[in-house]
Design an enzyme around this catalytic site. Structure first.
Site, short mmCIF file in Angstrom:
data_model
loop_
_atom_site.label_atom_id
_atom_site.label_comp_id
_atom_site.label_asym_id
_atom_site.label_seq_id
_atom_site.Cartn_x
_atom_site.Cartn_y
_atom_site.Cartn_z
N ASP A 7 28.09 1.72 -2.11
CA ASP A 7 27.05 2.71 -1.73
C ASP A 7 27.59 3.41 -0.47
O ASP A 7 28.61 3.34 -0.04
CB ASP A 7 25.79 1.92 -1.61
CG ASP A 7 25.66 1.22 -0.33
OD1 ASP A 7 26.43 1.06 0.37
OD2 ASP A 7 24.40 0.73 -0.11
N HIS A 8 26.58 4.11 -0.01
CA HIS A 8 26.95 5.25 1.30
C HIS A 8 27.35 4.20 2.24
O HIS A 8 28.28 4.99 3.23
CB HIS A 8 25.86 5.87 1.48
CG HIS A 8 24.59 5.26 1.79
ND1 HIS A 8 23.81 4.97 0.64
CD2 HIS A 8 24.01 4.93 2.94
CE1 HIS A 8 22.75 4.27 1.29
NE2 HIS A 8 22.86 4.00 2.61
N CYS A 65 28.67 -2.93 0.44
CA CYS A 65 27.35 -2.11 0.58
C CYS A 65 27.24 -2.66 2.04
O CYS A 65 28.16 -3.22 2.71
CB CYS A 65 26.08 -2.55 -0.19
SG CYS A 65 25.30 -4.30 -0.11
N THR A 67 25.52 -4.67 3.95
CA THR A 67 25.46 -6.02 4.39
C THR A 67 26.02 -6.95 3.42
O THR A 67 26.70 -7.96 3.60
CB THR A 67 24.06 -6.92 4.38
OG1 THR A 67 23.41 -6.70 3.02
CG2 THR A 67 23.13 -6.07 5.67
N GLY A 68 26.55 -6.35 2.02
CA GLY A 68 27.12 -7.12 1.04
C GLY A 68 25.76 -7.75 0.26
O GLY A 68 26.34 -8.09 -1.05
N GLY A 70 22.94 -6.98 -0.97
CA GLY A 70 22.30 -6.46 -2.14
C GLY A 70 23.40 -6.13 -3.70
O GLY A 70 22.91 -6.55 -4.58
N HIS A 98 38.22 -22.49 -5.54
CA HIS A 98 37.07 -23.33 -5.95
C HIS A 98 36.35 -22.47 -6.75
O HIS A 98 35.49 -23.28 -7.72
CB HIS A 98 36.23 -23.73 -4.91
CG HIS A 98 37.15 -24.68 -3.90
ND1 HIS A 98 36.32 -25.46 -2.89
CD2 HIS A 98 38.20 -25.27 -4.15
CE1 HIS A 98 37.18 -26.29 -2.48
NE2 HIS A 98 38.23 -26.31 -2.80
N HIS A 133 36.34 -28.10 -10.61
CA HIS A 133 35.57 -27.04 -10.46
C HIS A 133 34.89 -26.43 -11.84
O HIS A 133 34.06 -25.49 -11.82
CB HIS A 133 36.13 -25.96 -9.60
CG HIS A 133 36.83 -26.26 -8.28
ND1 HIS A 133 35.63 -26.74 -7.20
CD2 HIS A 133 38.06 -26.79 -7.57
CE1 HIS A 133 36.50 -27.20 -6.30
NE2 HIS A 133 37.83 -27.24 -6.50
C1 RB5 Z 1 21.58 0.62 2.50
O1 RB5 Z 1 20.86 1.32 3.31
C2 RB5 Z 1 21.55 -0.79 2.51
O2 RB5 Z 1 20.61 -1.57 2.34
C3 RB5 Z 1 22.57 -1.65 1.63
O3 RB5 Z 1 23.82 -1.19 1.82
C4 RB5 Z 1 22.93 -3.01 1.55
O4 RB5 Z 1 23.02 -3.46 3.03
C5 RB5 Z 1 21.92 -3.40 1.21
O5 RB5 Z 1 21.98 -4.83 0.74
#
Ligand code: RB5
Length: 142
Positions: A7-8, A65, A67-68, A70, A98, A133
């Site tokens: 994403d952005h 994304c 935090t990774g 989502g 694993h 595994h």
């Molecule tokens: C976008 O603002 C943010 O929510 C997305 O990149 C991600 O961190 C979601 O898990």
């Protein structure tokens, strides 16, 4: 084939990752974001990339994304995807060894390009150990 999704929040890092994969001589397809749009959603690109990665056992995905979190959640909704959120090389190593992960997820907000390169190298060059595994992975995919 390696399928890329971001994403952005991961757009800038992904641009650098694309150049890095080219330098390594690795082919990729980017499902997006291919332009910087702060209103886009990781869900759009994650779901699109999932179908492509799932179409062949040898495919891999690199998803970003902020935090990774989502995109990792969205990735693992597909039964053929084994996505691991990797903030460092050790996670990428065990995610392959694993968990036979086929999708590498990185938290773009907290991952420098330098760090990302090491994580990607580890992910792409570590083989699944198999053995004990296999049944565990089978159990969670059923
Ligand atoms: C976008 O603002 C943010 O929510 C997305 O990149 C991600 O961190 C979601 O898990």
């Amino acid at each position: 084939m390696i399928y890329l999704s971001t994403d952005h929040r991961g757009y800038d890092l992904m641009q650098k990752i694309k150049k890095y994969l080219e330098k390594l001589g690795l082919e990729y397809v980017s499902v997006g974001a291919n332009t910087l749009d702060p209103s886009d959603s990781y869900a759009t690109f994650t779901l699109k990339a999932n179908d492509l990665v799932a179409s062949d056992d040898n495919n891999r995905g690199i998803y970003l994304c902020g935090t990774g979190l989502g995109t990792a959640m969205g990735a693992n909704r597909n039964k053929k995807i084994r996505a691991v959120l990797c903030p460092n090389k050790k996670y990428a190593y065990y995610g392959r060894l694993h968990n036979n992960a086929n999708v590498l997820v990185m938290p773009a907000n907290y991952t420098s390009f330098r760090k990302a390169k090491g994580i990607i190298d580890t992910f792409l060059n570590t083989q699944f150990e198999g053995g004990r595994h296999i049944d565990r992975l089978k159990a969670i995919s059923e």
